[in-house]
Design a protein around this motif. Sequence first.
Motif, PDB file in Angstrom:
ATOM      1  N   ALA A 135       0.833  -1.206   0.000  1.00  0.00           N
ATOM      2  CA  ALA A 135       0.000   0.000   0.000  1.00  0.00           C
ATOM      3  C   ALA A 135       0.866   1.254   0.000  1.00  0.00           C
ATOM      4  O   ALA A 135       0.631   2.185  -0.777  1.00  0.00           O
ATOM      5  N   VAL A 136       1.871   1.285   0.860  1.00  0.00           N
ATOM      6  CA  VAL A 136       2.749   2.458   0.934  1.00  0.00           C
ATOM      7  C   VAL A 136       3.522   2.636  -0.369  1.00  0.00           C
ATOM      8  O   VAL A 136       3.704   3.754  -0.858  1.00  0.00           O
ATOM      9  N   SER A 137       3.964   1.524  -0.960  1.00  0.00           N
ATOM     10  CA  SER A 137       4.737   1.607  -2.207  1.00  0.00           C
ATOM     11  C   SER A 137       3.903   2.141  -3.364  1.00  0.00           C
ATOM     12  O   SER A 137       4.457   2.625  -4.359  1.00  0.00           O
TER      13      SER A 137
ATOM     14  N   GLY B  40      10.023   1.879   3.618  1.00  0.00           N
ATOM     15  CA  GLY B  40      11.156   2.703   3.209  1.00  0.00           C
ATOM     16  C   GLY B  40      11.122   4.087   3.804  1.00  0.00           C
ATOM     17  O   GLY B  40      11.646   5.036   3.211  1.00  0.00           O
ATOM     18  N   CYS B  41      10.528   4.239   4.984  1.00  0.00           N
ATOM     19  CA  CYS B  41      10.445   5.532   5.655  1.00  0.00           C
ATOM     20  C   CYS B  41      10.342   5.274   7.156  1.00  0.00           C
ATOM     21  O   CYS B  41      10.065   4.146   7.587  1.00  0.00           O
ATOM     22  N   PRO B  42      10.579   6.297   7.981  1.00  0.00           N
ATOM     23  CA  PRO B  42      10.388   6.128   9.428  1.00  0.00           C
ATOM     24  C   PRO B  42       8.955   5.722   9.746  1.00  0.00           C
ATOM     25  O   PRO B  42       8.022   6.066   9.013  1.00  0.00           O
TER      26      PRO B  42
ATOM     27  N   ARG C 247       1.712   7.765  -4.714  1.00  0.00           N
ATOM     28  CA  ARG C 247       2.445   8.503  -5.747  1.00  0.00           C
ATOM     29  C   ARG C 247       3.524   9.392  -5.141  1.00  0.00           C
ATOM     30  O   ARG C 247       4.503   9.734  -5.808  1.00  0.00           O
ATOM     31  N   ILE C 248       3.348   9.750  -3.874  1.00  0.00           N
ATOM     32  CA  ILE C 248       4.314  10.574  -3.156  1.00  0.00           C
ATOM     33  C   ILE C 248       4.844   9.763  -1.970  1.00  0.00           C
ATOM     34  O   ILE C 248       4.060   9.291  -1.146  1.00  0.00           O
ATOM     35  N   ALA C 249       6.147   9.621  -1.866  1.00  0.00           N
ATOM     36  CA  ALA C 249       6.721   8.861  -0.758  1.00  0.00           C
ATOM     37  C   ALA C 249       6.535   9.632   0.545  1.00  0.00           C
ATOM     38  O   ALA C 249       6.829  10.832   0.606  1.00  0.00           O
ATOM     39  N   PRO C 250       6.056   8.998   1.596  1.00  0.00           N
ATOM     40  CA  PRO C 250       5.858   9.702   2.869  1.00  0.00           C
ATOM     41  C   PRO C 250       7.167   9.908   3.619  1.00  0.00           C
ATOM     42  O   PRO C 250       8.123   9.150   3.456  1.00  0.00           O
TER      43      PRO C 250
END
Length: 206
Positions: free
Chosen positions: A99-101, A121-123, A104-107
């Motif tokens: 879902a996170v991948s 791939g993020c905190p 369209r914008i990386a959090p």
Amino acid sequence: MPDLTMELAAGGRVAGVDEAGRGPLAGPVVAAAVILPADTASGLAALLDDSKKLTAEQRLAAFLALRASTAEIGIGAASVTEILKLNILHASMLAMRRAVSRLRIAPDLALVDGNYPPKLGCPIRCVVGGDALCLSIAAASIVAKVVRDTAMTRLAARFPGYGWHANAGYATALHRDALRRLGATHHHRAAFGTVAQLRLELTIAD
């Protein structure tokens, strides 16, 4: 009611992440990630709450409002085969990663409902009961629930008798009775206790 306190305090792009479908006897587990704008309209915010507290009609209205807004939405799922291979916890984590991948914008940060962090791939910050506290997690819980329920309704048309359009694959009395009468489909989670026990009972009866 959930609000944007945690999202605003964190700053940057914050995604709320939640899943639906850990407990059912059948069907995939679905996750959603939602990035709400800091200036989320009060009308939209008023529609968002823990999906379990909303009726089906309220969830659909909130889902459609989210889709029509500027919110970023990513949806992921893990199949019954993956649930069997990985177990339901790790399959849920896989669905969350997907879902996170698909955002369209990386959090810059993910607020994840519960106390077990997926590898993203993020905190990450885990928030127990987050769907009742964080507006973005509430939004994710609604999206995941509506998408999964819709999928189960479609499966119900192909596999009548189990009542999936109404029970979404959960272990209702009707669903358990149908398993005894009709047996399990390939959409059932064979390793789950109720399904495994009923399969064993039917094998012994034969």
